[in-house]
Every structure is written in C-alpha cells, then in structure tokens.
Enzyme design. Structure first.
Site, PDB file in Angstrom:
ATOM      1  N   SER A   1      -9.888  -0.573   7.186  1.00  0.00           N
ATOM      2  CA  SER A   1      -9.337  -0.337   5.850  1.00  0.00           C
ATOM      3  C   SER A   1      -8.757  -1.562   5.156  1.00  0.00           C
ATOM      4  CB  SER A   1      -8.274   0.752   5.912  1.00  0.00           C
ATOM      5  OG  SER A   1      -8.883   2.009   6.031  1.00  0.00           O
TER       6      SER A   1
ATOM      7  N   LYS B   1       0.838  -1.205   0.000  1.00  0.00           N
ATOM      8  CA  LYS B   1       0.000   0.000   0.000  1.00  0.00           C
ATOM      9  C   LYS B   1       0.870   1.251   0.000  1.00  0.00           C
ATOM     10  CE  LYS B   1      -3.864   2.021   2.714  1.00  0.00           C
ATOM     11  NZ  LYS B   1      -4.709   1.854   3.913  1.00  0.00           N
TER      12      LYS B   1
ATOM     13  N   SER C   1      -9.678   1.961   3.118  1.00  0.00           N
ATOM     14  CA  SER C   1      -8.821   2.743   2.256  1.00  0.00           C
ATOM     15  C   SER C   1      -7.868   1.897   1.403  1.00  0.00           C
ATOM     16  CB  SER C   1      -7.986   3.708   3.105  1.00  0.00           C
ATOM     17  OG  SER C   1      -7.149   2.992   3.995  1.00  0.00           O
TER      18      SER C   1
END
Lengths: 494, 476
Positions: free
Chosen positions: B175, B76, B151
């Site tokens: 997330s 990420k 997210s």
C-alpha cells in the site's frame, strides 16, 4: 417457601446403576492492581465506565501490553497444583460479538495454556482423600458487564470489568459426586487465598464455576454426552445443580431419550436447570494467535524467583501439623482452613511445644473471639508469643486453665501492654504448685475436719471434693488442683 | 516554479534566511488549494500547522529546533492524532476523534515536523486504487483519469503534487510501494516491527507497517530514523537500536543482486516495465555488480497466502466496529442483532465487507485447517525462502507492479484482477523484510514505472544506500 417437588425422586436402585461424571471450569479473578493488558485499575465498585482507558475500550490504533504480574499469579497457581509451566506463551483471540466485549474478541490462551496438567487433592467429609486431575490453567481477560435496569428498554454496559485478569482452571472429568465437586471448590478457594491471587468469593463473582456434567452406566468406558451448566453463584449451588443434572439425565436415559449436548442455566430458586442454547447455535469462536502481542517467554530465572516466593500450601501445612505436631486430622483441617490462622498457629508452635493445647486455644477461644467480633486474625490483639506464654503457664501449673481462660485471656484481649504473667500476678492468680507451701494448708484443712476425714477413711471417697474446695478456699484459689489432689490423697490414704 | 522539492532544499532555504516555516506551510497550503480536485487531503490542519510553524520558527531562531524543523508532513487517514478526527476512509468511523497520538506521528512532532493534514486512502487500507473510500476517489496527478494506486493513494498524490514534503502511509501488502510506483515516488516499507504500530488502525496486525513517501531516498531515510525504534506501547515493536540511516547513504561496494525469473517472466507484466527492469539489471552488471537470475517457485502461492492471512486478521480486527461504543450506529436497528447487522452493513464499504467475509470463512471451524493453518505454514516457507535468498544475495530486485497506473473503474468489477496488483509487493509483506519502490522511468504514455528492492530484515541502512545508488545510476 420450599421448592415444590415436581416429580418423585428416582429410586436409589435406579440411580445406583449410573455414574456421575463431572469436570469443572473455574474462573478466578486475579487480585492484580491493574488490568491484564492496560494500566487501568481493577478496583471493584467504582462508578460505571470510569476505569476505562483507550486500550480497555479497544479504540482503533490501540495495542495490548501484558501485565507480568498476571503471568506470575498464573504461574503460582500452576506451581501449587503441580502443573507443567509453559515457557513460550502465545495469546489467542476468541472471536464473538457481545456488547460488553469491547474488541469483538476476548484475548485468551488457546493452544498453549501457561499451565498444563497438575492436580488438586481433595478430602471428603468422611476423610477419604482423592486427587482431581487438571487439564490446564490459562490466562485471559474478563468482559465488561451488561446491565438491564427495570423499566429501561435499553441495555447498559459498564466496561470497568473489561480487561480484569482471570485464570481459568479446567479439571479433567474426574469428579464423581456433588460432594467431590464441593470439596474441589473448597480446595481451589483455599489455594487461591493462600497464594493471595484471588479472594475466591463466588457470591461476589470473583470466582465463577461452570460444570460439565454427564452420566453413564457404571462400568461403561465411554463418557455420556456432556451438558454444560452455568450460573451457579455458590459452592452449594454448584453441588445442587450437579445433583439435579444427574437426576435429570438419568431419567432421560431410563426412558430411552437422548441427552442433548447443550448449555443449561441453573435456577437457584427452583434448584433446576433450563436449556440456554444447544450445540447447533454455539458460537464458532474462530481462534487464532493474537498478532498484537509478542509471546510471553518465561525464563528460568523468572520461574525460579516465582518458586522462591511461593507461600506454604494448605496441604503441606496439614501434613506438617499431623506428622510433626501430632495433631488429629480434624484439628489440622480446621487450622489450615485459612493461611492466616495456619500461620498464627505455626508461630504459636515456635514458642510452645504444647501443640495440642495450642491447637485447642486457636480452634476455641481465638476463633470464637474472631467470629464474635467479625475480625480477621491479622487484627487479633494477642501476639502469638504471649498466647504461647499463657499456654506454657497452664502447662507448668502456674495458673489453672479456668483462671487462664476466664480471667487472664479476656484481660489480654483488652490489655496488650502486659504479659500474661504480669496479669496473673496482678490478679493474684498464680497457683501454689509447690508441695512444700501447699502442705501446711492441706494439713490444716484435714485437722479442722477430723470427722469428715474419718468418714472418708471408712469409704466415703466422694468427700475428696469437699476437702479440695476447702484447700482452694484457704489458698484463695491459687492452689494447683493437681498438686493439691495428690497431697490430699497421700495424707488421707495413710 | 515548484519549490521545496526536498528537505535539503528546505533546510538550505531556511539556513540562508530565504524563507521560514510559516512561508513553507503557506506554500503547501496554496498547493493543496489549487490541487484540491485531486482529492488527496481529507482534512487540512491549516491553523494548527501555521501555529506549529510559528513555534518552529522561534525554535530555529533560538537554535533549539529538532532535526525535522521545516519538514511538512501529511498523514494517512489510518494513523491517529490526538483530538483530531480520523475515519480510515470509512463511514463506520465518521465523526470519531482520537484520544491519543500514534507513536510515529508523535516522534515526527517531537523533531519539529509540521503535520499539515490527513490524507485519503482505501477504507481501512484495503484496496489498490484508492477507489474504496468514503471520501471519494483520489486522482493521479500524472494522468487524472487514472488511479494513484492504493491503499495510500492520498499520501502518494500529496507528495507527487508537492502538497507536503513527505507523507506517512501504511503498507500491509504494498500500500505504500504500489502507489509510489504509480506516482513516480520513493516508497518505503520498513521491516515488520521496525516502526511502532501504536496508533495505526489495524488492518492485518502481523503485516501492517508504517511507510514513507518521498521524492528522494535521503528524506525517507531521515524520517525513518526518527519514527523507527522500540516503543513501550507496542510489545511487538523490535528493540533493536536504530542506525542513522540518513548518514549511511554512501554505497561503495560490489553488490550481489538476485532477480526472480517468475517476476520478470510473469505473463501479467507490462512489456515496458520488463524492459526498464532489465535495463537496470544491465546497468548494474556493467558497473561490476553480481546480478543473478533465481527461481522463486513459491511466487504463485504468495498472493493467496497473503489474502487468507490478512483477511483472517482483518475480520477480527474490524469486529470492534459494532455500533456499541463509538462511530456509526445504524438508526434502523430494532434489537441487538439488527444493530450489529445494520451498523456493519451500512457502515462498511463493499471491499471491507468482502474481506471480513473471506476472513471469517478461512477461520471458521470447518475450514480453519485447510486455509488459515495451511497459509500460516506457507507463510513460513516463503519467509524462509526469502531470508535464505537474502543471506546469499544483498538485494532482490523486481518490478514494483505488473502494470502502470490503470484507469478508474478498470478493476472495479473484478476483485481478483485488483488483487493481482499486489503480486510483486506481497512477498516482502509476507516475509516481513523491508522494501523500497523507486521511480524507474515511464511507459509510452508517460506513466511512472517503479522498481522494487528488497533487503533482509533490519537492513534498512543497506537498502537506503543501495536505493540512493540506483537513483543516481538511473539519472546518469
């Protein structure tokens, strides 16, 4: 140029109605090798922005890590001031924007400072003793430095200082005069230097002081509105700033004006303060517990080991010198001014019991040598043991004080391989203090000066000095004056 | 035909010589290329991944390979990797390269995993749809008109579309778990402090965790045992030893499972999700496990508590992006104050600014006690309740999300509706306990449904074993 006096000073009649109330906040930069939350060196005077790790710069993804030496130094200061040591320490974030603050917040302690309460005893010039209570001592990180170069429109930032450890020592509003403030700072400096946690140099900024100043009518219970004064870079300037604030505030109160709670800056050139910011535009620091650091827990073992490592403190030594060695308060004060001098004196006292003579030697010849050569006692060439030997030689009448101070001592400063006794012998300075061997000399002097003896006996007592001089001459300066005088007097009076 | 759908597949293929790491990386690179429109990858480390593959191949042939040899991992865009750019999907960090590597990434590399690229996400991890990003939105491979969740949307889609074996995400309030539910994957959020946060760009420090996306429980367990554990760079990381989760996957006991009335009866809950959740409960009962309904009256406070505390921490964590030291600095500034204001106004996205404002507000002197201090107290109550419940029961079971993947723009004008996406995931975050989201069928539009399991702090081994068991139970 002397500062211009804008106004007449207030009359003593008016000022005496008011009481000054001061609390001091002292920041002391700790002498740890690395920063409070990172391993970068804290060394002073490096090229700008060379002591900056990703942690110091607050790069995304970095986390702080507490330098346990910082915790120990803070504990030492707390123990020296009789504070209560907080066992479960949580750091907090103080949020504000400034270019030299890399993370946008300062990591400090808010609700639970490492040291709570305590006090600092001070001695005023007239000998009065007083105790200034402390509110707290807490640990925090320093910010970087903003640099404004002449003719440069931009501000430059040096982050080398960012993250250098500080303790903030906050006093209660117990200070009632500029002399007390001065004495308090002297004592704080003495303490941090004894503890070897800070060099206490206000001129260089390793110790900084802000003053909270207010006035009130004598006898009033409520405090007046306080004004915070910043930017004093010496003890003297702290005192000057406080004196000025007292005058300024009393003047305002006298004409019925209100005192504004604000931050003012001190101008050393004019000796006056000027408003920096009022309370309305004060930062809201939005304190909250630092979630990136686990709490620092001080165990019993850790606390005990720090206690065990505490050096003797100036107050303890002062009282020891007065009570145990019988020194006057003045001597004890001078000797405990620095730990190194005090420790040298202590060592002297292990080797001689002529404590007052030892004190005189340290305060006189030793200190003047250090001053002249701008040297530290650790560089002083004469070991305490040798100096003690010299003191004992004088005491025993083996050498005269003048021979010791003018001949042997200077030689000892040059020659560290020979003992004072060896030097005295080599220079033929050992005094005749044996009555048996001095008697023939005294007798021959009196025999050679029969006329003067008669004059003496008829009342011209002042001639004793002349006889003494003859004895010294004949003995080549080695006669112990005390013994010679005794013998002369005995023979002349009979 | 899809290949390399699990690390076991990969290992088998490597062992019997059918393939090598280079071929595996090339396979994934090819997939990344054909699925580029999903916009999961922000940057592909093509050359360094191939170089690394060659090195690992050598190690394999000399018998010195680490336990993740052959695994290809995406990371990420909030985890830093030395000498590589990262942005946290924010314009404010455009062009910034890290000078160090996140501990979790370093530990993967040390076990010979290959890092293939960085993955799109919501800006600084703030969002539930992966629409708040400077890199452009990420599409859900199950239905490209829908969001992948957030997210960590890019991390989810990268595994969903088989562009890497597993991926790292971060989970502050759901997330990892919510996008895992939206994409039909296994999403793991470990116990807070189980995995070092060194190198994780902070959103809310006391909630942030590094989580894992995988197709099966075993891969997640294996990655977790590699990345978890004490770290000198993170004083908040737990010093507890890390069990070998991947070797403890056998589940052979009768479990005590609680499910919460307030979640299963929630008005926001999509009927098919409720039905699928109840179906799992029934199966568990049939298998002889003890499953009980329990009241959780604090549920309505969980979301407000989460948003007060995380925005407070975020407002402080994001103060460092001021244009002074790195990243974006507005060219339109004329003095210090305007540099701050313009840099931050232009550099941050709307959602990030909203949360900074919220966080600044709840910490401000006049509201500190009413919001921040109170939320801290409520957090403690929620944590105590959850831990106590998990002392009585082995697991808490609930839907991962109230709905399946929604359409782009559906919640864009209603931040509160977007925040409700986190309704079921924030309890584990507020309490710090570990949680898994597992695939649990699909709705009538074929969209994946997730089911969430929570266990007590540091019970990852038990959680993985039960998760594995539930996956098997569901496939029967």
């Amino acid at each position: 140029m002397a500062p211009k006096m804008e106004k007449e000073m207030l009359s003593a009649e008016i000022t005496s109605k008011y009481e000054l109330v001061v609390g001091l906040e002292v920041h002391a930069q700790l002498l740890t090798k690395s920063k409070i939350f990172a391993t970068d060196t804290t060394e002073f005077g490096k090229m700008p922005n060379t002591q900056i790790s990703v942690i110091t710069l607050g790069h995304p993804g970095t986390l702080p890590k507490v330098n346990s030496r910082v915790v120990e130094y803070a504990m030492k200061m707390g123990l020296a001031c009789g504070c209560e040591i907080t066992r479960h320490n949580v750091f907090a974030r103080k949020n504000y924007f400034y270019p030299d603050l890399p993370k946008g917040f300062q990591t400090t302690q808010d609700k639970n400072p490492i040291c709570v309460g305590g006090f600092v005893p001070i001695t005023l010039p007239d000998g009065t003793e007083k105790s200034i209570a402390l509110t707290r001592i807490h640990m925090e990180e320093d910010a970087g430095k903003s640099i404004h170069l002449a003719e440069e429109p931009d501000t430059l930032v040096d982050f080398n200082r960012a993250g250098v450890p500080l303790i903030e020592i906050v006093s209660e509003p117990d200070i009632r005069s500029s002399e007390e403030a001065y004495a308090y700072l002297v004592e704080i400096k003495k303490l941090v230097r004894y503890l070897e946690i800070c060099d206490g140099n206000m001129e260089e900024g390793s110790m900084r002081c802000d003053a909270n100043v207010s006035v009130r009518l004598r006898g009033a219970k409520e405090y007046g509105k306080k004004v915070e004064v910043k930017n004093m870079n010496s003890f003297r300037n702290v005192a000057r700033a406080i004196e000025h604030e007292f005058e300024r505030q009393v003047e305002l109160v006298e004409v019925g004006k209100e005192i504004v709670s604000e931050t003012r800056t001190f101008d050393a050139n004019t000796g006056t303060t000027a408003s920096m910011r009022t309370k309305e535009d004060l930062n809201d620091y939005r304190y909250f517990p630092e979630p990136d650091l686990s709490p620092v827990v001080i165990s019993e073992e850790w606390l005990e080991s720090v206690k065990a490592s505490m050096p003797p403190l100036p107050r303890e030594l002062y009282h020891k010198f007065v009570d145990k060695y019988g020194l006057p308060g003045y001597d004890a004060g001078v000797l405990t001014d620095s730990k190194e001098i005090a420790m040298y004196f202590e060592e002297l006292c292990h080797h001689t019991s002529s404590f007052k003579a030892a004190s005189n030697w340290v305060m006189g010849p030793v200190k003047s040598y250090l001053n002249e050569h701008n040297e530290h006692i650790s560089d002083f060439p004469i070991p305490a043991k040798s100096l003690a030997e010299l003191i004992d030689m004088i005491d025993a009448g083996k050498v005269s004080f003048s021979a010791a101070s003018q001949k042997i001592y200077p030689e000892m400063l040059q020659d560290t391989t020979h003992s004072p006794l060896q030097i005295a012998q080599a220079q033929n300075l050992i005094q005749e203090s044996d009555e048996g061997s001095l008697l023939p000399i005294v007798e021959s002097v009196l025999a050679e000066n029969a006329a003067k003896v008669a004059e003496y006996r008829s009342g011209k007592k002042g001639l004793i000095g002349m006889f003494m001089g003859q004895v010294m001459k004949k003995s080549e300066g080695k006669a112990d004056p005390k013994v010679a005088t005794k013998l002369l007097t005995e023979l002349l009076e009979n | 035909m899809e290949k390399y759908l699990s690390f076991d597949d990969i290992k088998k293929s490597l062992e019997n010589g059918e393939t090598d790491c280079k071929a595996i990386v090339n396979y994934y690179l090819q997939k990344i290329q054909t699925k580029a429109h999903l916009n999961a990858f922000v940057e592909v480390y093509r050359d360094s991944a191939l170089d690394q593959a060659a090195k690992v191949d050598e190690k394999i042939s000399s018998g010195k390979a680490g336990k993740l040899a052959g695994m290809v991992v995406g990371i990420k865009d909030v985890l830093v990797y030395k000498d590589h750019e990262f942005n946290a999907s924010s314009n404010i960090l455009k062009g910034f390269k890290s000078q160090f590597t996140a501990t979790a990434i370093q530990r993967l590399i040390d076990e010979d995993a290959i890092i293939i690229g960085r993955l799109n996400c919501d800006e600084f991890g703030m969002g539930s749809s992966n629409e708040n990003t400077c890199h452009g939105r990420v599409l859900n491979a199950a239905d490209e008109s829908r969001v992948p969740g957030g997210s960590s949307g890019g991390s989810a889609v990268a595994v969903q579309a088989n562009m890497c074996t597993v991926s790292l995400g971060t989970d502050t309030g759901g997330s990892v778990r919510q996008p895992a539910a939206f994409t039909g994957l296994v999403g793991t959020k470990p116990t807070y402090s189980r995995v070092s946060r060194w190198g994780l760009i902070a959103y809310a420090s006391s909630f942030d965790t590094i989580g894992i996306f995988s197709r099966n429980v075993r891969d997640s367990a294996l990655v977790m045992e590699v990345i978890a554990g004490p770290d000198n760079f993170d004083s908040t990381a737990s010093r507890k030893p890390v069990p070998h989760y991947s070797e403890l996957l056998h589940f052979g006991k009768r479990a005590k499972v609680a499910y919460l009335t307030e979640t299963i009866e929630s008005a926001a809950l999509q009927p098919e999700i409720k039905a699928n959740t109840l179906a799992v409960i029934d199966k568990l009962k049939q298998e002889g496990h003890q499953v009980e309904e329990v009241h959780f009256p604090l549920l309505k406070y969980v979301l407000p508590t989460y948003y007060i505390l995380t925005t407070a921490e975020a407002s402080s964590n994001l103060s460092r992006y001021d244009g002074v030291k790195y990243g974006y600095r507005s060219p339109n500034a004329h003095n210090l104050e305007s540099m701050y204001k313009k840099t931050r106004t232009e550099g941050f996205g709307e959602e990030v600014k909203r949360r900074i404002m919220l966080g600044t507000f709840v910490l401000s002197a006049s509201y500190h006690d009413a919001y921040f201090t109170k939320a801290q107290r409520v957090r403690r109550l929620i944590k105590e309740f959850t831990e106590e419940l998990l002392n009585k029961f082995d697991y808490i079971l609930m839907p991962t999300t109230p709905s399946t993947a929604f359409k782009f723009g559906e919640h864009s004008n209603d931040p509160v509706a977007m925040y409700l996406e986190d309704l079921f995931t924030v309890q584990a975050s507020v309490s710090g306990v570990p949680a898994l989201s597992l695939p649990n069928g699909t709705d009538n539009q074929g969209l994946p449904i997730g089911i969430q399991v929570m266990a007590n702090s540091f019970k990852e081994a038990e959680l993985y074993a039960f998760g594995n068991y539930l996956m098997e139970l569901n496939s029967n």
